[in-house]
Design a protein around this motif. Structure first.
Motif, mmCIF file in Angstrom:
data_model
loop_
_atom_site.group_PDB
_atom_site.id
_atom_site.type_symbol
_atom_site.label_atom_id
_atom_site.label_comp_id
_atom_site.label_asym_id
_atom_site.label_seq_id
_atom_site.Cartn_x
_atom_site.Cartn_y
_atom_site.Cartn_z
ATOM 1 N N HIS A 1 32.375 41.322 32.556
ATOM 2 C CA HIS A 1 33.008 40.796 33.758
ATOM 3 C C HIS A 1 32.043 40.160 34.758
ATOM 4 O O HIS A 1 32.447 39.364 35.587
ATOM 5 C CB HIS A 1 33.795 41.904 34.461
ATOM 6 N N TYR B 1 29.015 38.520 41.168
ATOM 7 C CA TYR B 1 29.997 37.985 42.113
ATOM 8 C C TYR B 1 29.870 38.695 43.459
ATOM 9 O O TYR B 1 29.904 38.045 44.525
ATOM 10 C CB TYR B 1 31.405 38.160 41.556
ATOM 11 N N ASN C 1 40.405 40.448 42.831
ATOM 12 C CA ASN C 1 40.876 39.086 42.563
ATOM 13 C C ASN C 1 40.030 38.414 41.482
ATOM 14 O O ASN C 1 40.554 37.699 40.613
ATOM 15 C CB ASN C 1 40.832 38.250 43.838
ATOM 16 N N TYR C 2 38.727 38.644 41.550
ATOM 17 C CA TYR C 2 37.819 38.079 40.548
ATOM 18 C C TYR C 2 38.147 38.623 39.161
ATOM 19 O O TYR C 2 38.228 37.867 38.185
ATOM 20 C CB TYR C 2 36.379 38.413 40.931
ATOM 21 N N SER D 1 41.280 37.153 37.808
ATOM 22 C CA SER D 1 41.059 35.769 37.368
ATOM 23 C C SER D 1 40.425 35.720 35.981
ATOM 24 O O SER D 1 40.534 34.706 35.279
ATOM 25 C CB SER D 1 40.177 35.017 38.374
ATOM 26 N N LYS D 2 39.760 36.811 35.599
ATOM 27 C CA LYS D 2 39.154 36.904 34.269
ATOM 28 C C LYS D 2 40.090 37.524 33.241
ATOM 29 O O LYS D 2 39.706 37.723 32.088
ATOM 30 C CB LYS D 2 37.857 37.715 34.340
#
Length: 240
Positions: free
Chosen positions: A22, A27, A92-93, A96-97
């Motif tokens: 991830h 991030y 959220n990240y 999105s993955k």
């Protein structure tokens, strides 16, 4: 589910996710760097306890935008939302993955999406109920924020006397701000009065949250719709 601890300066993430790969740590480093750069430009952002007006907000990094919007809705300073905002952006990240099941916990502020039932402990150190109650969460296709503020536990500044104030909302960024706001109002001649005062204030924000649980002294107060409360074995802060 994969478990991981991510520690970057003041951010201490405990992660459970269905994604084996991830890159979340990179991030988080990125959004923290963006926040620190903005604070160098606007030092009041770091120290104010009040809602703040920011010019050209849409041009700023997402973390700054989210903190400003959540804190202004909650009537607190933007840094009151920093932990919950990092949790929310991290979730959220992951979504999105492709994640369908992730729990991001940052200093007690949780952003979650879950495709199965889970139990989320409530840490209050209350002398009556201890750390032996939890929310039982049903499977949910949408993100959820579960954030807690306290006048007695942790390093965050609170002007109230709550063992814990837990707010559940669609966003952990907003839940963090509201938990701070309501915890500041848990004050009175006794715990019953203190909780009543905070619940009265909570009425002003009821369109922003799903439910609130306040624990102080010998009393518990709620408003809104909360997940089912269940009794658990005693746990410490590493329990999710």
């Amino acid at each position: 589910m994969y478990s991981e601890n991510i520690d970057i300066d003041e951010t201490h993430i405990r992660l459970k996710t269905d994604l084996k790969l991830h890159c979340l740590s990179s991030y988080i480093f990125k959004i923290r760097s963006e926040l620190k750069s903005y604070i160098k430009f606007n030092k009041n952002f770091l120290i104010t306890f009040d809602k703040i007006k920011v010019e050209n907000l849409e041009s700023l990094p997402e973390i700054v935008q989210m903190m400003v919007r959540s804190s202004n809705l909650s009537d607190v300073g933007p840094m009151a939302t920093v932990a919950g905002t990092i949790s929310q952006l991290s979730l959220n990240y992951l979504i999105s993955k492709g994640s369908k099941n992730s729990i991001v916990e940052n200093g007690g502020d949780i952003a979650i999406i879950n495709n199965r039932k889970i139990v989320c402990g409530i840490y209050s150190n209350n002398k009556v109920i201890g750390n032996e109650i939890a929310f039982r969460l049903k499977p949910n296709k949408f993100p959820l924020g579960i954030c807690t503020s306290s006048g007695r536990i942790g390093h965050s500044i609170s002007f109230g006397d709550a063992d814990s104030v837990t707010v559940i909302a669609d966003s952990s960024s907003l839940a963090d701000g509201l938990a701070t706001r309501l915890a500041n109002e848990v004050k009175g001649e006794n715990s019953q009065d203190a909780i009543s005062n905070a619940l009265e204030i909570a009425e002003n924000y009821k369109e922003l949250f799903k439910g609130v649980l306040i624990i102080s002294g010998d009393n518990i107060g709620t408003i809104g719709k909360l997940p089912k409360l269940v009794k658990t074995k005693k746990f410490e802060l590493d329990y999710i």
